[in-house]
Design a protein around this motif. Structure first.
Motif, mmCIF file in Angstrom:
data_model
loop_
_atom_site.group_PDB
_atom_site.id
_atom_site.type_symbol
_atom_site.label_atom_id
_atom_site.label_comp_id
_atom_site.label_asym_id
_atom_site.label_seq_id
_atom_site.Cartn_x
_atom_site.Cartn_y
_atom_site.Cartn_z
ATOM 1 N N MET A 1 -8.485 -7.478 7.553
ATOM 2 C CA MET A 1 -8.036 -6.405 7.356
ATOM 3 C C MET A 1 -7.846 -5.703 8.311
ATOM 4 O O MET A 1 -7.754 -6.009 8.997
ATOM 5 N N VAL A 2 -6.121 -4.853 7.661
ATOM 6 C CA VAL A 2 -5.795 -4.121 9.030
ATOM 7 C C VAL A 2 -5.635 -2.615 8.942
ATOM 8 O O VAL A 2 -7.003 -2.129 9.335
ATOM 9 N N ASP A 3 -5.530 -1.848 8.075
ATOM 10 C CA ASP A 3 -5.529 -1.020 7.484
ATOM 11 C C ASP A 3 -5.273 -0.956 5.890
ATOM 12 O O ASP A 3 -5.020 -2.062 5.249
ATOM 13 N N GLY A 4 -4.998 0.346 5.407
ATOM 14 C CA GLY A 4 -4.617 0.513 4.004
ATOM 15 C C GLY A 4 -3.233 0.664 3.645
ATOM 16 O O GLY A 4 -2.867 0.199 2.025
ATOM 17 N N HIS A 10 0.432 -14.815 8.166
ATOM 18 C CA HIS A 10 1.020 -15.694 9.532
ATOM 19 C C HIS A 10 0.537 -14.994 11.246
ATOM 20 O O HIS A 10 1.617 -15.785 11.250
ATOM 21 N N GLY A 11 0.370 -14.655 11.331
ATOM 22 C CA GLY A 11 0.009 -13.531 12.227
ATOM 23 C C GLY A 11 0.750 -12.019 12.738
ATOM 24 O O GLY A 11 1.004 -11.918 13.834
ATOM 25 N N LYS A 12 1.596 -12.089 11.557
ATOM 26 C CA LYS A 12 2.539 -10.536 11.987
ATOM 27 C C LYS A 12 2.225 -9.957 10.864
ATOM 28 O O LYS A 12 2.074 -9.949 9.140
ATOM 29 N N ARG A 13 2.488 -8.724 11.659
ATOM 30 C CA ARG A 13 1.970 -6.917 11.430
ATOM 31 C C ARG A 13 3.135 -6.900 9.836
ATOM 32 O O ARG A 13 3.941 -7.363 10.587
ATOM 33 N N VAL A 14 2.925 -6.268 8.736
ATOM 34 C CA VAL A 14 3.536 -6.396 8.114
ATOM 35 C C VAL A 14 3.114 -4.450 7.556
ATOM 36 O O VAL A 14 1.932 -4.566 7.248
ATOM 37 N N ARG A 15 3.479 -3.377 7.735
ATOM 38 C CA ARG A 15 3.683 -2.297 7.714
ATOM 39 C C ARG A 15 4.269 -2.136 5.797
ATOM 40 O O ARG A 15 5.834 -2.460 6.252
ATOM 41 N N LEU A 16 3.675 -1.890 4.936
ATOM 42 C CA LEU A 16 4.287 -1.567 3.522
ATOM 43 C C LEU A 16 4.960 -0.385 3.517
ATOM 44 O O LEU A 16 5.009 0.686 3.984
#
Length: 105
Positions: A1-4, A10-16
């Motif tokens: 979990m990162v945040d909402g 695959h280790g990369k963060r994606v901002r919705l």
């Protein structure tokens, strides 16, 4: 979990794209002024929603001011992740967070 409103693939963060949700450690007050962990609640709801239909696919929209990949993300069953979060009260529809034009990564 990162945040909402941010996931990791695959280790990369994606901002919705197009929403805003509480940060993981953020506290909120409900209508009766009861303090609760709204950030954890949003992140946990997102995690449970994603677990029901994997893999998650994200389409690149842009990079944000922090260098994060911003994307439109969908579960394997086609459900739009950001739309589900807004519909279920875990995030706000936030046009300010939406990028109108695509930029190559």
């Amino acid at each position: 979990m990162v945040d909402g409103d941010t996931i990791e693939i695959h280790g990369k963060r994606v901002r919705l794209n197009g929403i805003d949700a509480p940060e993981y450690d953020q506290q909120c007050d409900d209508a009766k002024h009861f303090r609760y962990s709204c950030g954890w609640k949003a992140a946990a709801a997102l995690d449970a929603f994603l677990a029901k239909s994997r893999p998650v696919r994200c389409e690149f929209v842009s990079w944000d001011q922090y260098g994060r990949f911003v994307g439109d993300c969908f579960r394997a069953d086609g459900s739009n992740v950001a739309a589900w979060l807004v519909k279920n009260g875990q995030a706000l529809d936030w046009p300010k967070c939406q990028t109108a034009s695509k930029t190559d990564p």
